[in-house]
Design a protein around this motif. Structure first.
Motif, PDB file in Angstrom:
ATOM      1  N   MET A 110      50.638  69.263   9.292  1.00  0.00           N
ATOM      2  CA  MET A 110      49.656  69.586   9.657  1.00  0.00           C
ATOM      3  C   MET A 110      49.074  69.010  11.161  1.00  0.00           C
ATOM      4  O   MET A 110      48.549  69.681  12.063  1.00  0.00           O
ATOM      5  CB  MET A 110      48.633  69.807   8.709  1.00  0.00           C
ATOM      6  CG  MET A 110      47.164  70.603   9.305  1.00  0.00           C
ATOM      7  SD  MET A 110      46.164  70.767   7.514  1.00  0.00           S
ATOM      8  CE  MET A 110      44.685  71.220   8.603  1.00  0.00           C
ATOM      9  N   GLU A 111      49.147  67.762  10.946  1.00  0.00           N
ATOM     10  CA  GLU A 111      48.580  66.872  12.059  1.00  0.00           C
ATOM     11  C   GLU A 111      49.277  65.525  12.124  1.00  0.00           C
ATOM     12  O   GLU A 111      50.167  65.095  11.157  1.00  0.00           O
ATOM     13  CB  GLU A 111      47.174  66.522  11.774  1.00  0.00           C
ATOM     14  CG  GLU A 111      46.835  66.060  10.457  1.00  0.00           C
ATOM     15  CD  GLU A 111      45.167  65.818  10.009  1.00  0.00           C
ATOM     16  OE1 GLU A 111      44.539  66.555  10.668  1.00  0.00           O
ATOM     17  OE2 GLU A 111      44.913  65.661   9.076  1.00  0.00           O
ATOM     18  N   THR A 112      48.759  64.555  12.767  1.00  0.00           N
ATOM     19  CA  THR A 112      49.437  63.300  12.754  1.00  0.00           C
ATOM     20  C   THR A 112      48.963  62.543  11.620  1.00  0.00           C
ATOM     21  O   THR A 112      47.802  62.630  11.162  1.00  0.00           O
ATOM     22  CB  THR A 112      48.719  62.495  13.963  1.00  0.00           C
ATOM     23  OG1 THR A 112      49.107  63.122  15.264  1.00  0.00           O
ATOM     24  CG2 THR A 112      49.136  60.934  13.907  1.00  0.00           C
ATOM     25  N   GLN A 113      49.846  61.993  10.862  1.00  0.00           N
ATOM     26  CA  GLN A 113      49.602  61.519   9.678  1.00  0.00           C
ATOM     27  C   GLN A 113      50.871  60.390   9.275  1.00  0.00           C
ATOM     28  O   GLN A 113      51.786  60.424   9.738  1.00  0.00           O
ATOM     29  CB  GLN A 113      49.638  62.565   8.616  1.00  0.00           C
ATOM     30  CG  GLN A 113      50.860  63.494   8.437  1.00  0.00           C
ATOM     31  CD  GLN A 113      50.726  64.625   7.661  1.00  0.00           C
ATOM     32  OE1 GLN A 113      50.973  64.390   6.444  1.00  0.00           O
ATOM     33  NE2 GLN A 113      50.484  65.868   8.177  1.00  0.00           N
ATOM     34  N   ASP A 114      50.657  59.933   7.893  1.00  0.00           N
ATOM     35  CA  ASP A 114      51.566  59.093   7.260  1.00  0.00           C
ATOM     36  C   ASP A 114      52.380  59.758   6.543  1.00  0.00           C
ATOM     37  O   ASP A 114      52.065  60.581   5.852  1.00  0.00           O
ATOM     38  CB  ASP A 114      51.067  57.927   6.798  1.00  0.00           C
ATOM     39  CG  ASP A 114      50.581  56.601   7.417  1.00  0.00           C
ATOM     40  OD1 ASP A 114      50.887  56.904   8.870  1.00  0.00           O
ATOM     41  OD2 ASP A 114      49.786  55.789   7.160  1.00  0.00           O
ATOM     42  N   LEU A 115      53.734  59.442   6.407  1.00  0.00           N
ATOM     43  CA  LEU A 115      54.475  60.040   5.288  1.00  0.00           C
ATOM     44  C   LEU A 115      54.820  58.635   4.422  1.00  0.00           C
ATOM     45  O   LEU A 115      54.889  57.456   4.849  1.00  0.00           O
ATOM     46  CB  LEU A 115      55.844  60.416   5.942  1.00  0.00           C
ATOM     47  CG  LEU A 115      56.048  61.643   6.946  1.00  0.00           C
ATOM     48  CD1 LEU A 115      57.458  61.779   7.361  1.00  0.00           C
ATOM     49  CD2 LEU A 115      55.108  62.776   6.267  1.00  0.00           C
ATOM     50  N   LEU A 116      54.820  58.994   3.169  1.00  0.00           N
ATOM     51  CA  LEU A 116      55.011  57.841   2.105  1.00  0.00           C
ATOM     52  C   LEU A 116      56.073  58.300   1.166  1.00  0.00           C
ATOM     53  O   LEU A 116      56.211  59.607   0.640  1.00  0.00           O
ATOM     54  CB  LEU A 116      53.852  57.817   1.410  1.00  0.00           C
ATOM     55  CG  LEU A 116      53.779  56.788   0.137  1.00  0.00           C
ATOM     56  CD1 LEU A 116      53.931  55.288   0.647  1.00  0.00           C
ATOM     57  CD2 LEU A 116      52.552  56.785  -0.969  1.00  0.00           C
ATOM     58  N   VAL A 117      57.102  57.574   1.101  1.00  0.00           N
ATOM     59  CA  VAL A 117      58.356  57.832   0.241  1.00  0.00           C
ATOM     60  C   VAL A 117      58.146  56.821  -1.095  1.00  0.00           C
ATOM     61  O   VAL A 117      58.185  55.623  -0.511  1.00  0.00           O
ATOM     62  CB  VAL A 117      59.536  57.845   1.056  1.00  0.00           C
ATOM     63  CG1 VAL A 117      60.826  57.844   0.248  1.00  0.00           C
ATOM     64  CG2 VAL A 117      59.628  58.725   2.098  1.00  0.00           C
TER      65      VAL A 117
END
Length: 142
Positions: A110-117
């Motif tokens: 949706m927007e600039t953000q963090d991905l967490l795996v």
């Protein structure tokens, strides 16, 4: 070693800071994301390393952002987009005959953000990786 009052206070302050670090790392997760992390981890302690998350630094269009995850020895991998209205993006499960524990897909951001795996390993531990993706045009109606 000569333990002075000043060094004892410094050791105590350092211990307090170290015990507070996990709370700070969890503070940026929404309730939905934290619930997904807790359910996936099943009480196991999270540790960094052992997982490679490949994502672009800048995504021109949030509708189709390519990512890949590599976690040798993982039983399952959970991908979360922390800034999306629904943070759970994908979960990959690997059987005993899997040749490699890696996956590639395209996701919406949706927007600039963090991905967490998070990767649940064969020994029960949970490894994590994180990456920020800057989105110029949102992909979830934003």
């Amino acid at each position: 070693m000569n333990l002075t009052r000043r060094s004892a206070l410094a050791i105590g302050a350092g211990a307090i800071v170290v015990t507070m670090l996990p709370l700070g790392a969890r503070a940026d997760l929404s309730d939905d994301a934290q619930a997904l992390v807790d359910e996936f981890a099943g009480g196991a302690e999270l540790s960094e390393g052992g997982v490679t998350l490949t994502a672009p630094e800048i995504a021109e269009n949030g509708n189709t952002v390519p990512i890949s995850v590599d976690a040798p020895g993982a039983e399952s991998i959970l991908v979360l987009a922390l800034g999306n209205p629904v943070p759970g993006v994908a979960e990959f499960k690997f059987g005993p005959l899997a040749g490699a524990q890696k996956a590639s897909t395209r996701i919406r951001l949706m927007e600039t953000q963090d991905l967490l795996v998070l990767a649940k390993m064969d020994d029960g531990s949970v490894k994590t990786a994180r990456a920020e993706v800057k989105v110029t045009i949102g992909g979830c109606g934003g």
